[in-house]
Design a protein around this motif. Structure first.
Motif, PDB file in Angstrom:
ATOM      1  N   ARG A 168       0.813  -1.216   0.000  1.00  0.00           N
ATOM      2  CA  ARG A 168       0.000   0.000   0.000  1.00  0.00           C
ATOM      3  C   ARG A 168       0.850   1.272   0.000  1.00  0.00           C
ATOM      4  N   LEU A 169       1.954   1.306   0.786  1.00  0.00           N
ATOM      5  CA  LEU A 169       2.782   2.505   0.803  1.00  0.00           C
ATOM      6  C   LEU A 169       3.456   2.739  -0.544  1.00  0.00           C
ATOM      7  N   LEU A 170       3.795   1.665  -1.252  1.00  0.00           N
ATOM      8  CA  LEU A 170       4.383   1.810  -2.582  1.00  0.00           C
ATOM      9  C   LEU A 170       3.400   2.500  -3.527  1.00  0.00           C
ATOM     10  N   GLU A 171       2.113   2.193  -3.362  1.00  0.00           N
ATOM     11  CA  GLU A 171       1.080   2.858  -4.160  1.00  0.00           C
ATOM     12  C   GLU A 171       0.872   4.296  -3.684  1.00  0.00           C
ATOM     13  N   LEU A 172       0.758   4.485  -2.372  1.00  0.00           N
ATOM     14  CA  LEU A 172       0.451   5.801  -1.810  1.00  0.00           C
ATOM     15  C   LEU A 172       1.487   6.841  -2.215  1.00  0.00           C
ATOM     16  N   LEU A 173       2.754   6.458  -2.232  1.00  0.00           N
ATOM     17  CA  LEU A 173       3.843   7.404  -2.483  1.00  0.00           C
ATOM     18  C   LEU A 173       4.359   7.339  -3.913  1.00  0.00           C
ATOM     19  N   SER A 174       3.626   6.707  -4.801  1.00  0.00           N
ATOM     20  CA  SER A 174       4.129   6.447  -6.158  1.00  0.00           C
ATOM     21  C   SER A 174       4.438   7.712  -6.944  1.00  0.00           C
ATOM     22  N   ASP A 175       3.796   8.829  -6.607  1.00  0.00           N
ATOM     23  CA  ASP A 175       4.083  10.072  -7.328  1.00  0.00           C
ATOM     24  C   ASP A 175       5.225  10.851  -6.695  1.00  0.00           C
ATOM     25  N   ARG A 176       5.851  10.284  -5.643  1.00  0.00           N
ATOM     26  CA  ARG A 176       6.937  10.983  -4.951  1.00  0.00           C
ATOM     27  C   ARG A 176       8.318  10.426  -5.318  1.00  0.00           C
ATOM     28  N   TYR A 177       8.404   9.134  -5.654  1.00  0.00           N
ATOM     29  CA  TYR A 177       9.713   8.514  -5.847  1.00  0.00           C
ATOM     30  C   TYR A 177       9.972   8.180  -7.320  1.00  0.00           C
TER      31      TYR A 177
END
Length: 336
Positions: A168-177
């Motif tokens: 879920r965190l990989l999805e949540l932050l996908s526009d940051r990394y």
């Protein structure tokens, strides 16, 4: 072309020889979409396991792809260096309507759907337990908003999610990394995460099986490392935090999300919790011992009348080392 994305004459010839065969070119085309196992590739291409394994070995020897062992399985993925860039450029120039490649993609999508259904069945089997635990604290949406606020709007190059679970965190932050890696000890949870990443079309993120106490990543290789609702399951949280800190680049940030101290003993017996939360002082002491600067603490407390609910705490710490011009390790490179 930038020097780091250039190939020597010998390396260029090795790459060209490796892809100059139909099966290997088809494999490269598939791996540009997602990671695959030998079993996946045999099902899609309709060839024997020894034949597929040989082709993958040749591609790996040319550094076009990389292999990631996970228990008795091995996952393959395009490389990240100049050879990988060459492979991606080559695939982009192939005719998408080619009937062979179209058929490969159709079988690949059918395989993805089957895996997603299997992952969904596993997730459903655990849903009651997870729903019971989630009901004890702030809503996931509130926690996620707090995570986004704690990290701020700025982007970063690389992200490491320890105990990634469903991804879920990989999805949540996908526009940051730019790139991300999720690590988990559960093969079943990794199957769920892979299905979720495939559904969200997140090619910049990957997941791997791993031990949070002995991370198989280079030191100083991630800008942000997250440990989200993991520490309370561990016998030795301090050791896990030391591994997380080792992976931080100079100036990088460590995000920890877990419970504040509480007295719900049934979580030990019914949900395998080893620790009943962590105090501000305890976490501060651990982080100071790792030479990290604690920059922010956020408590998501229940309402006063919700006496049987838990407080979720977010800690953000930073590696105070000064960023230099020294070469930075590739975060996707495995170490011994």
């Amino acid at each position: 072309m930038p020097e780091q994305n250039s190939l020597s004459l010998d390396a260029g010839l090795a790459v060209l020889r490796a892809v100059a065969e139909e099966t290997r070119l088809r494999l490269v085309s598939l791996l540009a979409e997602s990671e695959l196992t030998v079993k996946d590739a045999t099902a899609i291409l309709g060839q024997s396991q020894p034949r597929i394994s040989r082709h993958l070995k040749l591609l790996a020897e040319a550094h076009l792809i990389r292999r990631y062992p996970e228990g008795s399985w091995v996952y393959y993925r395009l490389g990240d260096g100049a050879e990988g860039a060459f492979a991606r450029d080559l695939v982009a120039r192939l005719q998408a309507s080619d009937p062979v490649l179209v058929a490969d993609r159709e079988r690949f999508e059918a395989l993805r759907r089957a895996k997603a259904e299997e992952a969904a069945r596993y997730f459903a089997s655990k849903a009651r337990t997870w729903d019971e635990e989630r009901s004890l604290h702030a809503a996931d949406s509130e926690v996620e908003r707090a995570i986004l606020a704690a990290l701020g709007p700025q982007s970063f190059r690389s992200f490491l999610d320890l105990g990634t679970g469903t991804g879920r965190l990989l999805e949540l932050l996908s526009d940051r990394y730019d790139t991300a890696l999720g690590i988990d000890a559960s093969h079943d949870m990794l199957a769920v995460a892979r299905a979720n990443l495939a559904r969200a079309d997140l090619g910049a993120a990957q997941v791997r099986h791993g031990d949070i106490y002995a991370l198989n990543v280079p030191p100083r290789s991630f800008d942000v490392v997250a440990v989200h609702q993991v520490l309370h399951f561990l016998e030795d949280p301090a050791r896990a935090l030391a591994e997380a800190a080792r992976a931080l680049r100079p100036g990088g940030r460590l995000l920890i999300v877990d419970f504040a101290p509480h007295g719900l003993e049934f979580l030990r017996e019914e949900h395998a919790h080893r620790r009943l939360g962590f105090s501000h002082d305890q976490m501060k002491s651990w982080l100071q011992g790792l030479d990290l600067d604690l920059e922010q603490v956020t408590d998501l407390a229940p309402r006063a009348e919700e006496t049987q609910k838990l407080t979720v705490t977010l800690w953000v710490a930073r590696d105070p080392r000064i960023i230099t011009d020294l070469p930075v390790a590739d975060p996707n490179r495995e170490v011994a």
